[in-house]
Write a protein that holds these residues in place. Structure first.
Motif, mmCIF file in Angstrom:
data_model
loop_
_atom_site.group_PDB
_atom_site.id
_atom_site.type_symbol
_atom_site.label_atom_id
_atom_site.label_comp_id
_atom_site.label_asym_id
_atom_site.label_seq_id
_atom_site.Cartn_x
_atom_site.Cartn_y
_atom_site.Cartn_z
ATOM 1 N N GLY A 140 -10.439 -25.692 29.407
ATOM 2 C CA GLY A 140 -10.385 -24.338 29.940
ATOM 3 C C GLY A 140 -10.145 -24.252 31.429
ATOM 4 O O GLY A 140 -9.979 -23.149 31.961
ATOM 5 N N GLY A 141 -10.127 -25.381 32.118
ATOM 6 C CA GLY A 141 -9.853 -25.344 33.537
ATOM 7 C C GLY A 141 -8.413 -24.983 33.819
ATOM 8 O O GLY A 141 -7.582 -24.904 32.914
ATOM 9 N N GLY A 142 -8.141 -24.744 35.083
ATOM 10 C CA GLY A 142 -6.777 -24.406 35.461
ATOM 11 C C GLY A 142 -6.729 -23.813 36.841
ATOM 12 O O GLY A 142 -7.682 -23.928 37.622
ATOM 13 N N LEU A 143 -5.604 -23.190 37.134
ATOM 14 C CA LEU A 143 -5.372 -22.554 38.427
ATOM 15 C C LEU A 143 -5.494 -21.050 38.278
ATOM 16 O O LEU A 143 -4.892 -20.461 37.371
ATOM 17 C CB LEU A 143 -3.976 -22.917 38.931
ATOM 18 N N VAL A 144 -6.274 -20.441 39.151
ATOM 19 C CA VAL A 144 -6.479 -18.998 39.097
ATOM 20 C C VAL A 144 -6.550 -18.466 40.523
ATOM 21 O O VAL A 144 -6.956 -19.196 41.444
ATOM 22 C CB VAL A 144 -7.772 -18.665 38.314
ATOM 23 N N GLN A 145 -6.150 -17.225 40.705
ATOM 24 C CA GLN A 145 -6.248 -16.613 42.021
ATOM 25 C C GLN A 145 -7.674 -16.157 42.292
ATOM 26 O O GLN A 145 -8.444 -15.861 41.366
ATOM 27 C CB GLN A 145 -5.301 -15.418 42.114
ATOM 28 N N ALA A 146 -8.011 -16.087 43.551
ATOM 29 C CA ALA A 146 -9.329 -15.586 43.939
ATOM 30 C C ALA A 146 -9.554 -14.204 43.333
ATOM 31 O O ALA A 146 -8.649 -13.368 43.313
ATOM 32 C CB ALA A 146 -9.435 -15.533 45.461
ATOM 33 N N ASN A 177 -16.552 -15.541 36.675
ATOM 34 C CA ASN A 177 -15.894 -14.325 37.146
ATOM 35 C C ASN A 177 -15.894 -14.266 38.663
ATOM 36 O O ASN A 177 -16.655 -14.974 39.324
ATOM 37 C CB ASN A 177 -16.615 -13.097 36.587
ATOM 38 N N SER A 178 -15.052 -13.402 39.195
ATOM 39 C CA SER A 178 -14.968 -13.209 40.653
ATOM 40 C C SER A 178 -14.869 -14.548 41.375
ATOM 41 O O SER A 178 -15.598 -14.807 42.341
ATOM 42 C CB SER A 178 -16.179 -12.413 41.151
ATOM 43 N N LEU A 179 -13.975 -15.377 40.909
ATOM 44 C CA LEU A 179 -13.865 -16.732 41.447
ATOM 45 C C LEU A 179 -13.426 -16.731 42.903
ATOM 46 O O LEU A 179 -12.643 -15.866 43.338
ATOM 47 C CB LEU A 179 -12.911 -17.555 40.590
ATOM 48 N N ASP A 212 -15.111 -22.245 44.788
ATOM 49 C CA ASP A 212 -15.469 -22.669 43.433
ATOM 50 C C ASP A 212 -14.549 -23.788 42.934
ATOM 51 O O ASP A 212 -14.765 -24.330 41.844
ATOM 52 C CB ASP A 212 -15.396 -21.489 42.461
ATOM 53 N N THR A 213 -13.532 -24.106 43.710
ATOM 54 C CA THR A 213 -12.623 -25.179 43.329
ATOM 55 C C THR A 213 -13.382 -26.498 43.217
ATOM 56 O O THR A 213 -14.079 -26.907 44.147
ATOM 57 C CB THR A 213 -11.487 -25.318 44.358
ATOM 58 N N ALA A 214 -13.274 -27.146 42.071
ATOM 59 C CA ALA A 214 -14.014 -28.387 41.812
ATOM 60 C C ALA A 214 -13.615 -28.909 40.435
ATOM 61 O O ALA A 214 -12.927 -28.211 39.668
ATOM 62 C CB ALA A 214 -15.515 -28.143 41.850
ATOM 63 N N VAL A 259 -9.052 -22.593 42.555
ATOM 64 C CA VAL A 259 -8.979 -21.171 42.877
ATOM 65 C C VAL A 259 -8.178 -21.021 44.160
ATOM 66 O O VAL A 259 -8.573 -21.536 45.215
ATOM 67 C CB VAL A 259 -10.380 -20.562 43.042
ATOM 68 N N SER A 260 -7.064 -20.334 44.077
ATOM 69 C CA SER A 260 -6.202 -20.145 45.243
ATOM 70 C C SER A 260 -6.583 -18.864 45.974
ATOM 71 O O SER A 260 -7.011 -17.881 45.367
ATOM 72 C CB SER A 260 -4.745 -20.103 44.812
ATOM 73 N N SER A 261 -6.406 -18.897 47.278
ATOM 74 C CA SER A 261 -6.765 -17.728 48.102
ATOM 75 C C SER A 261 -5.607 -16.762 48.208
ATOM 76 O O SER A 261 -4.477 -17.056 47.835
ATOM 77 C CB SER A 261 -7.210 -18.185 49.482
#
Length: 114
Positions: free
Chosen positions: A7-13, A82-84, A88-90, A112-114
């Protein structure tokens, strides 16, 4: 014993991710299940724990944003995030513990990208 995290991955802040950890080879319902995370150069830190009775606890800094749950019928523990935030990147690891027995999954990367 196998703990398979996914379930991990790349998500925007500000976004959300849901992690899963499927366990096999253990009496899942007896085990306390936890999520930890680790960034390079730092110690692995506890994110959340759910015991065999369903009681939960969280790192103080994550309360209100992260939710841990379990499905004993599916031998799976979940982490809803939520509200990453970029911090929280790890790599997120699941852990199973029962008495002296202690098992780790292989980890799943959350970025989590800014």
């Amino acid at each position: 014993v196998q703990l398979q995290a996914s379930g991990g991955g790349l998500v925007q802040a500000g976004g959300s991710l849901s992690l899963s950890c499927a366990a096999s080879g253990i009496a899942f319902s007896f085990h306390a299940m936890s999520w930890y995370r680790q960034v390079p150069g730092k110690q692995r830190e506890l994110v959340a724990v759910i015991d065999s009775g369903g009681e939960t606890d969280y790192a103080d800094s994550l309360k209100g944003r992260f939710t841990i749950s379990r499905d004993n019928a599916k031998n799976t523990v979940f982490l809803q995030m939520n509200s990453l935030k970029p911090e929280d990147t790890a790599v997120y690891y699941c852990n199973a513990r029962w008495g002296a027995s202690h098992y780790w999954g292989q980890g799943t990367q959350v970025t989590v990208s800014s």
